[in-house]
Design a protein around this motif. Structure first.
Motif, mmCIF file in Angstrom:
data_model
loop_
_atom_site.group_PDB
_atom_site.id
_atom_site.type_symbol
_atom_site.label_atom_id
_atom_site.label_comp_id
_atom_site.label_asym_id
_atom_site.label_seq_id
_atom_site.Cartn_x
_atom_site.Cartn_y
_atom_site.Cartn_z
ATOM 1 N N GLU A 199 0.927 -1.084 -0.102
ATOM 2 C CA GLU A 199 0.017 -0.069 0.038
ATOM 3 C C GLU A 199 0.865 1.305 0.091
ATOM 4 O O GLU A 199 0.305 2.402 0.432
ATOM 5 N N GLY A 200 2.114 1.041 -0.319
ATOM 6 C CA GLY A 200 3.151 2.298 -0.339
ATOM 7 C C GLY A 200 2.640 2.907 -1.750
ATOM 8 O O GLY A 200 1.799 2.809 -2.664
ATOM 9 N N ILE A 201 3.786 3.944 -2.037
ATOM 10 C CA ILE A 201 3.675 4.876 -3.240
ATOM 11 C C ILE A 201 3.832 3.563 -4.459
ATOM 12 O O ILE A 201 4.796 2.671 -4.343
ATOM 13 N N LYS A 202 2.838 3.708 -5.357
ATOM 14 C CA LYS A 202 2.916 2.674 -6.575
ATOM 15 C C LYS A 202 2.737 1.257 -6.006
ATOM 16 O O LYS A 202 3.485 0.373 -6.563
ATOM 17 N N GLY A 203 2.040 1.052 -4.934
ATOM 18 C CA GLY A 203 1.962 -0.153 -4.625
ATOM 19 C C GLY A 203 3.116 -1.136 -3.766
ATOM 20 O O GLY A 203 3.162 -2.253 -3.554
ATOM 21 N N LYS A 204 4.048 -0.188 -3.534
ATOM 22 C CA LYS A 204 5.165 -0.571 -2.774
ATOM 23 C C LYS A 204 5.021 -1.199 -1.299
ATOM 24 O O LYS A 204 4.289 -0.506 -0.815
ATOM 25 N N ASN A 205 5.843 -1.915 -0.919
ATOM 26 C CA ASN A 205 5.996 -2.061 0.704
ATOM 27 C C ASN A 205 6.595 -0.885 1.263
ATOM 28 O O ASN A 205 7.423 -0.276 0.717
ATOM 29 N N PRO A 206 6.160 -0.300 2.563
ATOM 30 C CA PRO A 206 6.636 0.636 3.213
ATOM 31 C C PRO A 206 8.305 0.145 3.740
ATOM 32 O O PRO A 206 8.551 -0.931 3.977
ATOM 33 N N LYS A 207 9.073 1.060 3.459
ATOM 34 C CA LYS A 207 10.455 0.892 3.963
ATOM 35 C C LYS A 207 10.514 1.212 5.360
ATOM 36 O O LYS A 207 10.107 2.234 5.903
ATOM 37 N N THR A 208 11.093 0.140 5.977
ATOM 38 C CA THR A 208 10.944 0.335 7.693
ATOM 39 C C THR A 208 12.372 0.127 8.130
ATOM 40 O O THR A 208 13.214 -0.692 7.556
ATOM 41 N N THR A 209 12.761 0.412 9.397
ATOM 42 C CA THR A 209 13.908 0.324 10.311
ATOM 43 C C THR A 209 13.481 0.274 11.552
ATOM 44 O O THR A 209 12.605 1.088 12.015
ATOM 45 N N PHE A 210 13.980 -0.634 12.451
ATOM 46 C CA PHE A 210 13.794 -0.670 13.861
ATOM 47 C C PHE A 210 14.902 0.138 14.607
ATOM 48 O O PHE A 210 16.261 -0.460 14.529
ATOM 49 N N ILE A 211 14.630 1.220 15.278
ATOM 50 C CA ILE A 211 15.329 1.872 16.323
ATOM 51 C C ILE A 211 14.645 2.267 17.475
ATOM 52 O O ILE A 211 13.591 3.003 17.462
ATOM 53 N N ALA A 212 14.932 1.472 18.546
ATOM 54 C CA ALA A 212 14.386 1.752 19.907
ATOM 55 C C ALA A 212 14.449 3.102 20.564
ATOM 56 O O ALA A 212 15.381 4.245 20.077
#
Length: 414
Positions: A199-212
């Protein structure tokens, strides 16, 4: 300015030095990076209204710029902090107005100062319907939009059903119109992918990272016989190691009602000290339900903005209660694990993820927490020290501020 300096605009915290998660985070991030010549922070702060910025309470504020007698801008931890005024009559919509106005100010500053490749880091998902506009505008300046989605804002007890629907939709749109989603908990990162992949731009997956979030494990600079500490205890009717503690925002989803009710039900001879910004409406509701004023052990002790004093109060607590159940990694929990020997946490996934076996857990069932309090009162010194050691190790390993701020520097300097 350093020619490769990365300008980072932080939007979403109300002020620096207050109790909210984002407020703590921005305070620490700017503190740890204040001598880093590669990064320049620009921090939006609320000029008025609930939780607004009061720079007179901070030490080390310089370069104050005033207009009509009111502070508009100042420097703190080498960060440029700019204040945003808000029409008070907006009620709950204040937060949306604040973020939009703050982003508009960021865009204006970026354009006027010809800032190359800025990063605008937005905390919380309040302004989804306006996000596409700002995303495109920031990209026109050669910038990037980063997002911290916070916890599940749409699940918070204080919101009505239509408001919750808005939050959920807003979250979806903000995740879509972001270049990177920085999640402060592994559970939140999994949730973002489960809900928004494709559901991202142009049907892409959202780019994520984990930082607490981070916390300190050092001891407070205040000694046990510091006059400031002694006076504080005296004025609140408390003694070291003779109180349980909670520090946090005074909102229903942090389960103050259950903690107070269960403490009243316990046989503890200790006090229960509550450090919070009191919301009179909620306080009156709780008093009508619980009549806690009759129990001399329950003490609302106001706010403590002095960080060293707060750290010392945490260190000297017999135990710490944590009732948060909405959101990711909570700063007050990390700070408690870094400072307090004994931690009694609400049994939810987020809290387990952070503390693992370094804490005791309670459920919301009647009697569960009061039994745990009575048991905790009976622990011997050896058992308490064992829990303290586990908690400090957990923070050092995964949540030290130094480690967290280094991760952010890496991410921003990419």
């Amino acid at each position: 300015m350093h020619k490769d300096m990365q300008n980072v605009f932080l939007v979403g915290a109300k002020s620096l030095g207050a109790y909210g998660g984002y407020e703590t985070f921005v305070n620490k991030l700017t503190e740890y990076h204040q001598n880093d010549k590669r990064i320049k922070y620009h921090v939006a702060c609320k000029a008025n209204g609930d939780g607004c910025m009061d720079e007179t309470k901070l030490e080390g504020v310089t370069n104050i710029i005033k207009k009509n007698g009111e502070t508009k801008e100042f420097t703190y931890h080498n960060a440029r902090c700019f204040k945003i005024g808000i029409p008070e009559k907006l009620g709950p919509a204040q937060a949306i107005y604040y973020d939009i106005k703050a982003l508009s100010e960021c865009c204006k500053y970026i354009a006027n100062n010809h800032i190359k490749h800025p990063i605008v880091y937005i905390m919380a998902c309040r302004i989804g319907p306006f996000m596409k506009y700002f995303y495109k505008k920031i990209h026109r300046y050669g910038g990037k939009v980063y997002l911290n989605p916070d916890g599940h804002e749409w699940m918070r007890a204080k919101w009505s059903v239509p408001v919750r629907r808005y939050w959920k939709l807003s979250e979806q749109m903000m995740v879509k119109w972001s270049d990177l989603v920085i999640c402060d908990s592994v559970n939140i990162e999994k949730y973002i992918h489960a809900c928004y992949d494709g559901e991202g731009i142009k049907g892409k997956n959202p780019k994520t990272t984990f930082i607490a979030y981070g916390a300190e494990t050092r001891k407070s600079k205040l000694s046990d016989d510091d006059e400031k500490l002694i006076q504080w205890y005296k004025s609140k009717g408390l003694k070291p190691n003779e109180y349980y503690l909670v520090v946090g925002r005074f909102v229903p989803e942090n389960n103050y009602e259950i903690m107070i009710k269960e403490f009243m039900r316990s046989h503890s001879k200790k006090n229960f000290a509550i450090i919070t910004n009191v919301n009179d409406k909620f306080l009156t509701e709780l008093e009508q339900k619980l009549h806690f004023k009759k129990d001399k052990r329950i003490k609302f002790v106001g706010t403590v903005y002095d960080q060293e004093l707060l750290m010392k109060i945490r260190e000297n607590a017999y135990g710490y209660f944590h009732g948060h159940e909405v959101g990711g990694t909570n700063p007050s929990l990390l700070e408690a694990l870094g400072s307090t020997n004994l931690n009694l946490l609400l049994d939810v996934g987020f809290n387990w993820e952070v503390a693992e076996n370094a804490a005791f857990y309670w459920k919301k069932n009647p009697g569960d927490l009061s039994k745990l309090i009575d048991k905790s009162d009976e622990l011997d010194q050896q058992e308490i020290e064992k829990m303290e050691k586990k908690a400090k190790q957990r923070i050092k390993k995964a949540y030290s501020w130094e480690f967290i701020c280094n991760r952010y520097a890496e991410e921003f300097m990419k």
